[in-house]
Design a protein around this motif. Sequence first.
Motif, PDB file in Angstrom:
ATOM      1  N   ARG A 240       0.829  -1.199   0.000  1.00 27.99           N
ATOM      2  CA  ARG A 240       0.000   0.000   0.000  1.00 27.99           C
ATOM      3  C   ARG A 240       0.868   1.256   0.000  1.00 27.99           C
ATOM      4  O   ARG A 240       0.532   2.259  -0.630  1.00 27.99           O
ATOM      5  CB  ARG A 240      -0.924  -0.027   1.234  1.00 27.99           C
ATOM      6  CG  ARG A 240      -1.696   1.258   1.498  1.00 27.99           C
ATOM      7  CD  ARG A 240      -2.436   1.786   0.289  1.00 27.99           C
ATOM      8  NE  ARG A 240      -3.423   0.860  -0.239  1.00 27.99           N
ATOM      9  CZ  ARG A 240      -4.145   1.086  -1.336  1.00 27.99           C
ATOM     10  NH1 ARG A 240      -3.956   2.198  -2.031  1.00 27.99           N
ATOM     11  NH2 ARG A 240      -5.013   0.192  -1.749  1.00 27.99           N
TER      12      ARG A 240
ATOM     13  N   VAL B 167       1.973   1.935  -3.533  1.00 24.80           N
ATOM     14  CA  VAL B 167       0.852   2.456  -4.319  1.00 24.80           C
ATOM     15  C   VAL B 167       0.633   3.930  -4.015  1.00 24.80           C
ATOM     16  O   VAL B 167       0.458   4.762  -4.913  1.00 24.80           O
ATOM     17  CB  VAL B 167      -0.435   1.654  -4.046  1.00 24.80           C
ATOM     18  CG1 VAL B 167      -1.633   2.298  -4.732  1.00 24.80           C
ATOM     19  CG2 VAL B 167      -0.277   0.209  -4.515  1.00 24.80           C
TER      20      VAL B 167
ATOM     21  N   GLN C 292      -3.276  -1.467  -6.263  1.00 23.30           N
ATOM     22  CA  GLN C 292      -2.706  -2.503  -5.415  1.00 23.30           C
ATOM     23  C   GLN C 292      -3.065  -3.868  -5.977  1.00 23.30           C
ATOM     24  O   GLN C 292      -4.222  -4.113  -6.370  1.00 23.30           O
ATOM     25  CB  GLN C 292      -3.214  -2.375  -3.981  1.00 23.30           C
ATOM     26  CG  GLN C 292      -2.483  -3.292  -3.002  1.00 23.30           C
ATOM     27  CD  GLN C 292      -2.802  -2.946  -1.558  1.00 23.30           C
ATOM     28  OE1 GLN C 292      -3.817  -2.322  -1.262  1.00 23.30           O
ATOM     29  NE2 GLN C 292      -1.919  -3.346  -0.640  1.00 23.30           N
TER      30      GLN C 292
END
Length: 220
Positions: free
Chosen positions: A65, A68, A80
């Motif tokens: 995450r 991303v 993701q």
Amino acid sequence: MSVQEVLPLNGFTAEQSAHFRADHLLVAEMVKPGSKVLDVGCGDGDLLQLLEMRRVDGRGIELSREGVNRCVAKGLAVVQGDADTDLVNYPDDAFDYVILSQTLQATRQPRVVLENLLRIGRRAIVSFPNFGFWKMRLQLLIGGHMPRTENLPASWYDTANIHFCTIKDFVELCDAIGVKMERAEALDLYGRPLRLRLPWWVWNMFGEQGVFLLSRGGRK
């Protein structure tokens, strides 16, 4: 002004090249301008930013995450996703190129991932650290411990890498699944391509990284 400052390096100026990894520059050189590209395991998006300079329509998927978020903050189209589970959701021939840069060794099913790359992309570009590199062999032989290098800095108990392979191993995998190698490069300790077209065992010994441009069909 020096010649190096004037002439482009791998299609990029020396100033541009200094800001990017050697394997990323080589990967970007293999992509035709204007292509549609998916970068699998795109990290912080550095390669996608480099591809933008070649007018490439780049998308990315990234497991973390944090990665991303950093990509999105740079204005990159990244979602993701997991290479092992999410590539199956992409349709056939969705991209001109699918890139897997320094991620193959972290996948749970490298063969399946490679097959999916060449299903959803007309071509695939794969780069990975070569576990057959002489420095790694020496650490195992003399030091008696799992190797650590600049490209593989983590200890064995604290790494995401679970399927190390050598250049020879990867070539044999391509043979096994009928993949055509359109271009193959081995990079030395300093990120420079080994210029001479030497036998695979030499690349396997002296190449710290392998970079391959692949397409469907048997090797010639």
